[in-house]
Each structure stands twice: as C-alpha cells, then as structure tokens.
Design a protein around this motif. Structure first.
Motif, short mmCIF file in Angstrom:
data_model
loop_
_atom_site.label_atom_id
_atom_site.label_comp_id
_atom_site.label_asym_id
_atom_site.label_seq_id
_atom_site.Cartn_x
_atom_site.Cartn_y
_atom_site.Cartn_z
N ARG A 137 50.65 34.55 41.72
CA ARG A 137 50.25 33.24 41.21
C ARG A 137 48.94 33.34 40.43
N ARG A 138 48.04 34.20 40.88
CA ARG A 138 46.78 34.39 40.14
C ARG A 138 47.04 35.05 38.80
N VAL A 139 48.00 35.97 38.76
CA VAL A 139 48.38 36.59 37.47
C VAL A 139 48.88 35.53 36.51
N VAL A 140 49.77 34.67 37.00
CA VAL A 140 50.34 33.61 36.16
C VAL A 140 49.24 32.69 35.64
N ILE A 141 48.38 32.23 36.52
CA ILE A 141 47.32 31.29 36.12
C ILE A 141 46.34 31.95 35.15
N ASN A 142 46.03 33.22 35.38
CA ASN A 142 45.06 33.91 34.53
C ASN A 142 45.57 34.15 33.11
N THR A 143 46.87 34.11 32.90
CA THR A 143 47.39 34.28 31.54
C THR A 143 46.96 33.13 30.63
N PRO A 178 45.57 29.08 52.78
CA PRO A 178 46.83 28.95 52.03
C PRO A 178 47.20 27.50 51.71
N GLN A 179 46.93 26.60 52.66
CA GLN A 179 47.27 25.20 52.44
C GLN A 179 46.47 24.61 51.28
N TRP A 180 45.19 25.00 51.18
CA TRP A 180 44.33 24.53 50.09
C TRP A 180 44.93 24.94 48.75
N LYS A 181 45.28 26.22 48.62
CA LYS A 181 45.83 26.73 47.37
C LYS A 181 47.21 26.13 47.08
N ALA A 182 47.99 25.89 48.14
CA ALA A 182 49.33 25.32 47.96
C ALA A 182 49.24 23.92 47.36
N TRP A 183 48.28 23.13 47.79
CA TRP A 183 48.10 21.78 47.24
C TRP A 183 47.83 21.84 45.74
N PHE A 184 46.91 22.71 45.35
CA PHE A 184 46.55 22.79 43.93
C PHE A 184 47.65 23.46 43.11
N ASP A 185 48.41 24.35 43.70
CA ASP A 185 49.57 24.91 42.99
C ASP A 185 50.59 23.82 42.69
N ASN A 186 50.78 22.91 43.65
CA ASN A 186 51.69 21.78 43.42
C ASN A 186 51.17 20.86 42.32
N PHE A 187 49.86 20.64 42.31
CA PHE A 187 49.27 19.81 41.25
C PHE A 187 49.46 20.46 39.87
N LEU A 246 44.75 16.09 36.93
CA LEU A 246 45.07 16.84 38.14
C LEU A 246 45.27 18.32 37.84
N ARG A 247 45.94 18.61 36.74
CA ARG A 247 46.17 20.01 36.37
C ARG A 247 44.85 20.72 36.07
N GLY A 248 43.98 20.05 35.30
CA GLY A 248 42.70 20.65 34.96
C GLY A 248 41.83 20.89 36.17
N VAL A 249 41.79 19.90 37.08
CA VAL A 249 41.01 20.04 38.31
C VAL A 249 41.55 21.20 39.14
N SER A 250 42.86 21.35 39.16
CA SER A 250 43.48 22.40 39.98
C SER A 250 43.10 23.79 39.50
N PHE A 251 43.05 23.98 38.19
CA PHE A 251 42.64 25.28 37.66
C PHE A 251 41.23 25.64 38.11
N GLU A 252 40.37 24.64 38.19
CA GLU A 252 38.96 24.89 38.51
C GLU A 252 38.71 25.00 40.01
N ARG A 287 41.19 25.58 42.56
CA ARG A 287 42.13 26.34 43.37
C ARG A 287 41.47 27.51 44.09
N HIS A 288 40.59 28.22 43.38
CA HIS A 288 39.97 29.42 43.95
C HIS A 288 38.76 29.11 44.83
N GLN A 289 38.43 27.83 45.00
CA GLN A 289 37.25 27.47 45.79
C GLN A 289 37.51 27.52 47.29
N GLY A 290 38.79 27.57 47.67
CA GLY A 290 39.13 27.65 49.10
C GLY A 290 40.00 28.85 49.36
N ASN A 291 39.93 29.39 50.57
CA ASN A 291 40.70 30.58 50.92
C ASN A 291 41.94 30.28 51.76
#
Length: 342
Positions: free
Chosen positions: A42-48, A109-118, A95-101, A103-107
């Motif tokens: 998922r980090r690979v995908v987002i980093n593209t 899995p549930q935190w990242k899952a929420w922002f991945d859904n956003f 929501l999408r823009g906030v999620s990019f910024e 997502r990596h602030q929490g470690n």
C-alpha cells in the motif's frame, strides 16, 4: 476567433489537464485495495503519486478560477444546479488529501485502515460525480433564462440521476481506474506492477464496452447538432486511443499505454465540448433558454486582461509540472519503500 471562444477552449484545455493528471491519481486510489497484499504494498501504491497528487489538483483550482472570471453566469448557474454533487466532490477531495498526509502518523493497523478507506472512497466519488455532471451538461438541463438577466436551474438532485448521466459517471470512473492502473504499472516494480498490469487488462475491457456505449449514445443524441462530424471524429479517436492503450498494456508497454489513456481522456472531453459548443448549458425546457458562450461571458476588457495573464503564466505552470514529473520519474519498489522507513 472571438475571445469568448478562446476562453471556452482555454477552460476546456485546463479541464483536460486536470482529468488527465488527477485522473490517474483517482485511479491509483481506487486500485489501492485491489493491488496491495500488505502495508508495504500500500505504501508503494501511495508513493507513486505522493509527490504529484496535490500539484495535479491545482489544475482544478485554476480551471474553476478561469471559469468564474470568464463565464460568471455559467459558474453561478452550474454551482446552483450541481450544488450537492460538487459539495460531495469537495468533501471527497478533502478526505483524500488529509488521508495522504495523516496515514503515516499512526502505527496501528486500524488507523491506517481508516485512511486507506478514505483514499479509496475519496478517489471513487469525484470521477463518478464529474462524469454525471458533464453528461448532464450535454444531455440538457432544466435551466431557464430570466428577464432580469442570468439563468436559473429548476431541477433537483434526482433530475441529474438519469440513465445517460449515470452511464457517463460509470464510464469516467472506469476510465480513471484504467488510467491509474496503467500509471501504477509504469511507476512501480515487482508484484505491484504485475498486479496492476493484469487488472488493467480486465478493467480496460469493461471500460471499452462502457465508453463505446456512452459515445454511441452521445452521437445518437446529437444527430441534429451542427458539430456532428467533429463529434464523430473525436469520439472515434477516443475509441481508437482506448483500444490502443489496452493493447499496449497487454504487451507490457506501460509508457505507450499511459500516453494512450491520456489521449483517450483528452479526446473524450473534446467530444463533450464539441457536443456542447456554442452552448454552455443546454435547456431541455426550451432551446431558446440555453446558455450560450457569448451570452454568459464576461466583458471584453476582462477577457483581454485574462488572455495576457494566461499567455505569460501558463508556460511557467507547464514547465514546473514537467520538471516535477522528471524529478520523480523513477519507479517505486518495496525495497525503496522499506529503505526510506529506516
């Protein structure tokens, strides 16, 4: 060529730039749950798209500003009629823009899952609703000219949800999904690249069918349009480009496939603009109430000033955009993502 026509074309070019550039952002966001097996994927995908997604969205801001300045009546009437869809698009983009910024602030899995859904839903809603909006513009809307000047929209949200516009929304969604998958295959390595390429084959085939249906329906609906031959030529070019993209992707030629999907989006939007011109909003109440390019334009002095500003600033914007893509041209892999984390 009159300045009103020039600015109709400039707004069109800006919107094409937005959908070509932010279109693959949307597609990558939609692809996130389908091509990722774990958090590293998922980090690979987002980093593209990480270095470019916010720059791509500025094209929408510039297009909106030009629309407001060049055609204020169009801007006002369209925002009144499309108020709820445009509000949903805005919320989705936020929501999408906030999620990019964040997502990596929490470690956890549930935190990242929420922002991945956003990220996913924030990438699905905009192209779907943009497609519905553009389809309604060329299909006709309940707009009426008023004696005091300007136009009013007399429909509701459900007026916009007709079969033709829904097909347009699905077509734009699928086109952006395909465009994003091709970009992801172009910008990634390893298993993510292969998954994206294989999924692009399947989604691309569905996109070809949906786009063919939408373009044929558009042509049939505009048989009396004076721009009919231009509409047919542009629609044919869009179809050829989309099929070429599918074939290039099938042969792992991601660069050519991406160029072809970009051309598909450009030709598809040009088809819509050709079907619309010389109107900005077509009235299905009475054709006499349709909003024309000339009738909704700003004063000649305003357009002249805007033209000089565009001549001097647009080259710098294009140069900066090209430079950004050149700087971040390398492919992203699991190895590079894991190295960056340490």
């Amino acid at each position: 060529m009159e300045l009103t026509t020039v600015w109709f074309l400039i707004v069109g070019v800006l919107l094409i730039g937005y959908f070509v550039l932010d279109g693959f952002d949307f597609g990558v966001g939609i692809a996130l749950p389908f091509v990722s097996k774990d958090d590293t994927d998922r980090r690979v995908v987002i980093n593209t798209i990480g270095p470019v997604w916010d720059l791509n969205e500025t094209w929408l801001i510039v297009a909106g500003a030009c629309l407001f300045a060049a055609f204020p009546e169009w801007y006002a009437t369209m925002f009144a009629g499309f108020y709820l869809p445009l509000l949903l698009i805005l919320l989705a983009l936020i929501l999408r823009g906030v999620s990019f910024e964040y997502r990596h602030q929490g470690n956890k899995p549930q935190w990242k899952a929420w922002f991945d859904n956003f990220i996913f839903w924030g990438s699905v809603l905009p192209p779907l609703l943009w497609g519905v909006a553009f389809a309604n513009l060329i299909n006709g809307l309940p707009v009426r000219a008023v004696e005091s000047g300007g136009w009013i929209y007399e429909g509701t949200l459900f007026t916009l949800l007709n079969p033709y516009s829904l097909l347009g929304g699905v077509t734009v969604l699928l086109l952006c999904f395909t465009h994003g998958l091709v970009y992801l295959a172009l910008k990634s390595e390893g298993e993510v690249r292969e998954r994206a390429r294989h999924l692009a084959v399947k989604v691309g085939a569905v996109t070809i069918l949906a786009a063919a249906g939408f373009l044929v329906w558009t042509i049939i609906s505009h048989l009396a349009n004076p721009n009919l031959m231009l509409i047919i030529v542009l629609a044919a070019l869009a179809a050829v480009s989309l099929i070429a993209a599918w074939l290039f992707n099938l042969r792992s030629r991601e660069g050519w496939a991406f160029a072809s999907t970009a051309l598909t989006i450009a030709f598809a939007l040009l088809t819509i603009f050709a079907a619309l011109f010389p109107h900005l909003m077509i009235s299905n109440i009475d054709p006499a109430h349709s909003m024309t390019v000339v009738g909704a334009a700003s004063t000649p002095k305003t357009l002249q000033l805007m033209t000089w500003v565009a001549v001097f600033t647009l080259p710098f914007v294009l140069a900066y955009q090209a430079w950004t893509f050149w700087i971040f041209r390398k492919r992203i892999s699991r190895k590079t993502v894991l190295q960056a984390a340490h």
